[in-house]
Enzyme design. Structure first.
Site, PDB file in Angstrom:
ATOM      1  CB  SER A 126     -41.599  16.483 -16.057  1.00 16.95           C
ATOM      2  OG  SER A 126     -41.074  15.411 -15.256  1.00 16.95           O
ATOM      3  CE1 TYR A 139     -41.108  20.169 -11.841  1.00 20.60           C
ATOM      4  CE2 TYR A 139     -41.356  17.911 -11.932  1.00 20.60           C
ATOM      5  CZ  TYR A 139     -40.853  18.777 -12.461  1.00 20.60           C
ATOM      6  OH  TYR A 139     -40.146  18.928 -13.657  1.00 20.60           O
TER       7      TYR A 139
HETATM    8  N1  NAP Z   1     -33.914  18.517 -13.988  1.00 18.46           N
HETATM    9  C1  NAP Z   1     -34.742  17.469 -14.272  1.00 18.46           C
HETATM   10  O1  NAP Z   1     -34.458  16.417 -13.699  1.00 18.46           O
HETATM   11  C2  NAP Z   1     -35.957  17.941 -14.898  1.00 18.46           C
HETATM   12  C3  NAP Z   1     -36.863  16.778 -15.248  1.00 18.46           C
HETATM   13  C4  NAP Z   1     -37.949  17.278 -16.214  1.00 18.46           C
HETATM   14  C5  NAP Z   1     -38.410  18.587 -16.421  1.00 18.46           C
HETATM   15  N2  NAP Z   1     -37.635  19.363 -15.957  1.00 18.46           N
HETATM   16  C6  NAP Z   1     -37.864  20.770 -16.329  1.00 18.46           C
HETATM   17  O2  NAP Z   1     -36.864  21.629 -16.809  1.00 18.46           O
HETATM   18  C7  NAP Z   1     -36.993  22.875 -16.579  1.00 18.46           C
HETATM   19  C8  NAP Z   1     -35.699  23.360 -15.996  1.00 18.46           C
HETATM   20  O3  NAP Z   1     -35.442  22.754 -14.923  1.00 18.46           O
HETATM   21  P1  NAP Z   1     -33.847  22.749 -14.389  1.00 18.46           P
HETATM   22  O4  NAP Z   1     -33.617  21.120 -14.354  1.00 18.46           O
HETATM   23  O5  NAP Z   1     -32.824  23.400 -15.172  1.00 18.46           O
HETATM   24  O6  NAP Z   1     -33.952  23.391 -12.929  1.00 18.46           O
HETATM   25  P2  NAP Z   1     -32.690  24.341 -12.333  1.00 18.46           P
HETATM   26  O7  NAP Z   1     -31.470  24.279 -12.720  1.00 18.46           O
HETATM   27  O8  NAP Z   1     -33.286  24.431 -10.782  1.00 18.46           O
HETATM   28  O9  NAP Z   1     -33.164  25.614 -12.994  1.00 18.46           O
HETATM   29  C9  NAP Z   1     -34.461  26.302 -12.724  1.00 18.46           C
HETATM   30  C10 NAP Z   1     -34.597  27.735 -13.488  1.00 18.46           C
HETATM   31  O10 NAP Z   1     -35.706  27.952 -13.219  1.00 18.46           O
HETATM   32  C11 NAP Z   1     -35.558  29.459 -12.811  1.00 18.46           C
HETATM   33  N3  NAP Z   1     -37.014  29.976 -11.956  1.00 18.46           N
HETATM   34  C12 NAP Z   1     -37.270  29.206 -10.893  1.00 18.46           C
HETATM   35  N4  NAP Z   1     -38.292  29.962 -10.437  1.00 18.46           N
HETATM   36  C13 NAP Z   1     -38.537  31.114 -11.396  1.00 18.46           C
HETATM   37  C14 NAP Z   1     -39.604  32.258 -11.310  1.00 18.46           C
HETATM   38  N5  NAP Z   1     -40.686  32.326 -10.401  1.00 18.46           N
HETATM   39  N6  NAP Z   1     -39.532  32.995 -12.415  1.00 18.46           N
HETATM   40  C15 NAP Z   1     -38.467  32.805 -13.256  1.00 18.46           C
HETATM   41  N7  NAP Z   1     -37.669  31.874 -13.303  1.00 18.46           N
HETATM   42  C16 NAP Z   1     -37.512  30.927 -12.165  1.00 18.46           C
HETATM   43  C17 NAP Z   1     -34.632  29.498 -12.028  1.00 18.46           C
HETATM   44  O11 NAP Z   1     -33.984  30.920 -11.738  1.00 18.46           O
HETATM   45  P3  NAP Z   1     -32.979  31.185 -10.370  1.00 18.46           P
HETATM   46  O12 NAP Z   1     -31.716  30.730 -10.857  1.00 18.46           O
HETATM   47  O13 NAP Z   1     -33.302  32.632 -10.216  1.00 18.46           O
HETATM   48  O14 NAP Z   1     -33.627  30.403  -9.197  1.00 18.46           O
HETATM   49  C18 NAP Z   1     -33.714  28.641 -12.880  1.00 18.46           C
HETATM   50  O15 NAP Z   1     -33.261  29.493 -13.953  1.00 18.46           O
HETATM   51  C19 NAP Z   1     -38.189  22.937 -15.381  1.00 18.46           C
HETATM   52  O16 NAP Z   1     -39.361  23.438 -16.313  1.00 18.46           O
HETATM   53  C20 NAP Z   1     -37.986  21.704 -14.843  1.00 18.46           C
HETATM   54  O17 NAP Z   1     -39.422  21.413 -14.467  1.00 18.46           O
HETATM   55  C21 NAP Z   1     -36.396  19.306 -15.328  1.00 18.46           C
END
Ligand code: NAP
Length: 383
Positions: A126, A139
């Site tokens: 990120s 985070y």
């Molecule tokens: N959204 C943003 O603005 C943003 C910005 C920068 C970076 N990112 C990065 O992008 C990646 C994906 O995030 P997202 O935005 O798609 O978030 P999200 O919609 O909240 O999805 C998070 C995913 O991670 C899984 N997860 C959480 N804890 C876990 C664990 N202990 N073991 C295995 N899986 C786990 C969740 O599974 P469950 O469904 O079981 O909870 C879900 O599939 C992350 O690394 C995040 O830091 C996101």
């Protein structure tokens, strides 16, 4: 790396960006995609195989790794983000456990496959890894630490031909930032931007418009310069650190005699053995005093060539982690080489980071000697 025809694993593939990465990999012609999720998951495309994996759970990670035989690209996507101030140690620990140690554990489990394929790792980071976002304090700390881990794996795995990429994302429209009012890119466009960067061979990928504005400055900046300078200071190679315990020996006897001796497990593995060993699906429980109990199931058997046991129900009472052997595999490979038969024994999963590695390696070395004696003399061993 081109995605077409590759075998890819995406963590957290059930929703958000992980789901978009899964769809984009399929759209680009991936041969197979392992979708890891914490809960049940189904996908209509036959190229998708679902695996259960909570990245805070070593045993689940090992079970998932046992299901995968080839891998070209590991995408460490799963993560958590709770908006919280910089106060609570527990919240920081939770973020570090999932966002730093999670990808660390997963990378460690799958890197032997990636070394074999000379594949790649893609860590979803990120912009908060570069400079923290105050409302996402814990985070931000975890993503900065995960960036450092990414740089380290890049340095360590370079000599093995494994490329390590980082994707630095701005806000993406997923559950993670649902309640935060700001401009967000769509998960599909970010997933496409990430794979575009990967296919162009970019080490650091800036996939959305907010991130792209920083790409040039980053690539020519001081952090990249120091990273490549520091990468020269590698510790002396410690071969086999993440490799499983293995031993090879040769005998004059035929592959058939070797195969029969291995299956006659009572004759060379002393201790109490209950159950049977000889055909697929057979199970036996081994007990040695109060120290060791484990159940072995024959999960693969190729007459005169190969025997594989999967271990469950393990209890090694002399360690603090008595179930360590669970979901490891004990593999015997038999091959005729010239006038001799070569036997390669591998306890797949018994790696130097295991608490029992030293004691268990010593035990196996003894029993492999015992097996060799059984093969060459036909006589059962006594303790
Ligand atoms: N959204 C943003 O603005 C943003 C910005 C920068 C970076 N990112 C990065 O992008 C990646 C994906 O995030 P997202 O935005 O798609 O978030 P999200 O919609 O909240 O999805 C998070 C995913 O991670 C899984 N997860 C959480 N804890 C876990 C664990 N202990 N073991 C295995 N899986 C786990 C969740 O599974 P469950 O469904 O079981 O909870 C879900 O599939 C992350 O690394 C995040 O830091 C996101």
């Amino acid at each position: 790396m081109k995605v077409t025809n590759k075998t890819i694993l995406v963590t957290g593939a059930n929703r958000g960006l992980g789901k978009a990465l899964l769809e984009e990999a399929l759209r680009r012609g991936a041969k197979k995609v392992y979708a890891t999720t914490r809960g049940p998951f189904k996908h209509a495309d036959p190229r998708v195989t679902a695996l259960t994996l909570d990245q805070t759970d070593e045993i689940q990670i090992r079970q998932a790794a046992n299901e995968v035989s080839d891998l070209d690209l590991l995408v460490n996507n799963a993560g958590v983000a709770h908006s919280a101030e910089l106060i609570d140690v527990g919240v920081i620990q939770e973020h570090l456990d999932v966002n730093l140690l999670g990808p660390f554990r997963v990378t460690r489990a799958f890197s032997p496959l990636l070394k074999r394929s000379k594949g790649a790792i893609l860590n979803i980071l990120s912009l908060a890894a570069i400079a923290p976002v105050p409302i996402f304090a814990a985070y931000s700390i975890s993503k900065a630490a995960s960036h450092s881990m990414t740089q380290l794996f890049r340095a360590y795995l370079a000599t093995h031909g494994v490329a390590v990429h980082a994707a630095f994302l701005g806000p993406v429209d997923t559950d993670m930032v649902r309640d935060i009012p700001m401009d967000k890119a769509s998960p599909a466009s970010v997933a496409a931007g990430i794979f575009d960067g990967l296919e162009r061979g970019e080490e650091d990928i800036f996939p959305d418009s907010m991130a792209q504005a920083l790409a040039e400055g980053w690539r020519r900046g001081i952090v990249k310069a120091v990273e490549s300078q520091n990468a020269k200071y590698m510790p002396p190679e410690t071969p086999g650190k993440d490799e499983s315990f293995t031993r090879t020996f040769s005998v004059e006897q035929s592959p058939k005699e070797v195969f029969e001796a291995i299956n006659d497990v009572r004759s060379w593995w002393t201790g109490d053995i209950e159950g049977s060993s000889g055909k697929l699906g057979d199970e036996f429980t081994y007990r040695y005093k109060h120290l060791h109990r484990s159940t072995q199931k024959l999960v693969e058997i190729v007459p005169d060539k190969k025997v594989v046991w999967r271990v469950s129900n393990a209890h090694l009472s002399f360690t603090k982690t008595p179930a360590e052997w669970n979901d490891t595999q004990v593999v015997f490979e038999i091959a005729r080489k010239g006038d001799a038969t070569e036997v390669r024994f591998t306890h797949r999963g018994l790696v130097p980071t295991f608490e029992c590695f030293d004691a268990c390696s010593g035990g196996w070395t003894h029993y492999i000697g015992s097996l060799k004696k059984r093969i060459t003399t036909g006589l059962a061993q006594k303790e």
